[in-house]
Design a protein around this motif. Sequence first.
Motif, PDB file in Angstrom:
ATOM      1  N   HIS A   1       0.824  -1.212   0.000  1.00  0.00           N
ATOM      2  CA  HIS A   1       0.000   0.000   0.000  1.00  0.00           C
ATOM      3  C   HIS A   1       0.863   1.270   0.000  1.00  0.00           C
ATOM      4  O   HIS A   1       0.554   2.238  -0.690  1.00  0.00           O
ATOM      5  CB  HIS A   1      -0.932  -0.002   1.217  1.00  0.00           C
ATOM      6  CG  HIS A   1      -1.976  -1.066   1.170  1.00  0.00           C
ATOM      7  ND1 HIS A   1      -1.779  -2.327   1.675  1.00  0.00           N
ATOM      8  CD2 HIS A   1      -3.237  -1.060   0.655  1.00  0.00           C
ATOM      9  CE1 HIS A   1      -2.861  -3.057   1.491  1.00  0.00           C
ATOM     10  NE2 HIS A   1      -3.766  -2.314   0.869  1.00  0.00           N
ATOM     11  N   SER A   2       1.953   1.244   0.768  1.00  0.00           N
ATOM     12  CA  SER A   2       2.863   2.400   0.786  1.00  0.00           C
ATOM     13  C   SER A   2       3.543   2.570  -0.556  1.00  0.00           C
ATOM     14  O   SER A   2       3.761   3.700  -1.025  1.00  0.00           O
ATOM     15  CB  SER A   2       3.921   2.211   1.882  1.00  0.00           C
ATOM     16  OG  SER A   2       3.328   2.140   3.161  1.00  0.00           O
ATOM     17  N   PHE A   3       3.870   1.438  -1.189  1.00  0.00           N
ATOM     18  CA  PHE A   3       4.513   1.489  -2.491  1.00  0.00           C
ATOM     19  C   PHE A   3       3.585   2.103  -3.546  1.00  0.00           C
ATOM     20  O   PHE A   3       3.998   2.950  -4.340  1.00  0.00           O
ATOM     21  CB  PHE A   3       4.915   0.069  -2.919  1.00  0.00           C
ATOM     22  CG  PHE A   3       5.646   0.016  -4.233  1.00  0.00           C
ATOM     23  CD1 PHE A   3       6.926   0.519  -4.360  1.00  0.00           C
ATOM     24  CD2 PHE A   3       5.028  -0.539  -5.348  1.00  0.00           C
ATOM     25  CE1 PHE A   3       7.600   0.473  -5.576  1.00  0.00           C
ATOM     26  CE2 PHE A   3       5.699  -0.591  -6.565  1.00  0.00           C
ATOM     27  CZ  PHE A   3       6.980  -0.085  -6.673  1.00  0.00           C
ATOM     28  N   ILE A   4       2.322   1.702  -3.518  1.00  0.00           N
ATOM     29  CA  ILE A   4       1.344   2.261  -4.464  1.00  0.00           C
ATOM     30  C   ILE A   4       1.123   3.741  -4.174  1.00  0.00           C
ATOM     31  O   ILE A   4       1.011   4.563  -5.096  1.00  0.00           O
ATOM     32  CB  ILE A   4       0.023   1.474  -4.387  1.00  0.00           C
ATOM     33  CG1 ILE A   4       0.242   0.046  -4.895  1.00  0.00           C
ATOM     34  CG2 ILE A   4      -1.065   2.170  -5.193  1.00  0.00           C
ATOM     35  CD1 ILE A   4      -0.961  -0.855  -4.757  1.00  0.00           C
ATOM     36  N   LEU A   5       1.070   4.105  -2.880  1.00  0.00           N
ATOM     37  CA  LEU A   5       0.903   5.515  -2.513  1.00  0.00           C
ATOM     38  C   LEU A   5       2.070   6.346  -3.031  1.00  0.00           C
ATOM     39  O   LEU A   5       1.884   7.441  -3.590  1.00  0.00           O
ATOM     40  CB  LEU A   5       0.801   5.652  -0.995  1.00  0.00           C
ATOM     41  CG  LEU A   5       0.685   7.088  -0.446  1.00  0.00           C
ATOM     42  CD1 LEU A   5      -0.615   7.726  -0.930  1.00  0.00           C
ATOM     43  CD2 LEU A   5       0.758   7.089   1.080  1.00  0.00           C
ATOM     44  N   GLY A   6       3.309   5.851  -2.860  1.00  0.00           N
ATOM     45  CA  GLY A   6       4.476   6.571  -3.371  1.00  0.00           C
ATOM     46  C   GLY A   6       4.419   6.729  -4.876  1.00  0.00           C
ATOM     47  O   GLY A   6       4.777   7.786  -5.418  1.00  0.00           O
TER      48      GLY A   6
END
Length: 376
Positions: free
Chosen positions: A258-263
């Motif tokens: 999820h953090s990767f997609i947000l970044g």
Amino acid sequence: MPSLSIVMPSMNEEETIKICIEKAHEIFKKYEIEGEVILADNSSDRTAEIAAAMGAKVIGPVKGYGNAYLKGLAHAKGDYIAIADADNTYDLLELSDFLEPLMNGEADFVIGSRLKGTIKKGSMPWLHQYIGNPLLTAMLNLLFNTSISDAHCGMRAFTKDALEKMNLKTRGMELASEMIIEASKSGLRIMEVPITYHPRKTPSKLRSFQDGWRHVRFMMLYRPLPFLLIPGSVVFILGALITGTLLLNGNAVENRMHSFILGSMFLVIGGQTLATGGYIKTYGLVHGMYREGDGGSRKLLNYHSLEKELVAGSLILGAGILLGLKVAWSWASSGYGSLAEVESAVVAMVLAFIGLQLIFSAIILSVMLLEVDTEW
């Protein structure tokens, strides 16, 4: 030659134009000067007829608030020029407070302040008085280093020399903001005086949100850096840090998808915001909105820089396509089951988007610069 020119835009103000012109004549008489009243009119009633019968110079039909002032000011011959609406919401007898500082050499540009003066009951909606006007005025003061309390007051006066220094261009309501910005940029001595604001006799022609947005849009054109370029840079860098950190930590992507997609989203949003800021900055440069301090921006817009942007965009797009093909090949080799290389797919998408954004930006900027010497 007249010593004082009073310019008023009008649209169906037959109920109030007579008293406005009578007050203007009282000011001429008080100072024993030759004066002229110029009416930039777009009326379908008897406003123009009444004004002409009272000796006013009528120009029209003229559509648009800013356009009306531009046309009227172009005909003004006075050493001093005053502007006000023709609906009698501004009391022209108060022009004395505007003219005295100009005639005494204390100011070059005088603007009224309804917020420091008196606002009669029913003359200004609460949304304008307590939210819209203070918010837009604070924004203008912050961006352009001014100290005005009521930036949208329509009653103003300035010298002929001050008018010639202001590079006024806008044809809509945003002329009110442009005039203050240009006065500040030109180094004019600006003074503010309290005035009384009276209720209209006819319905207001203002459109709160549309006109407010026009002022914000105009300030954004003058100052794209705080509106778009700085926020875009922050979001883009934040996205790069998030995605880069996760990719370098190996299995961190799988554990923090999820953090990767947000970044990745931050990278896309930041890139789009930066591109929009670039378009706005280029438009301002092409149309002569900036006078100084833009040497670096101009150099970035020469032909060779645009060529490099095209090459860079193509390389980044190519990298995204190649990575995407690798992911597709792996997926096909596994029998089109679940996609195991999600992070690679996301990176390929982001690279492709950024590459396309650079290519389209180069094309759009080159089109905007077609009629300009790109070597500056």
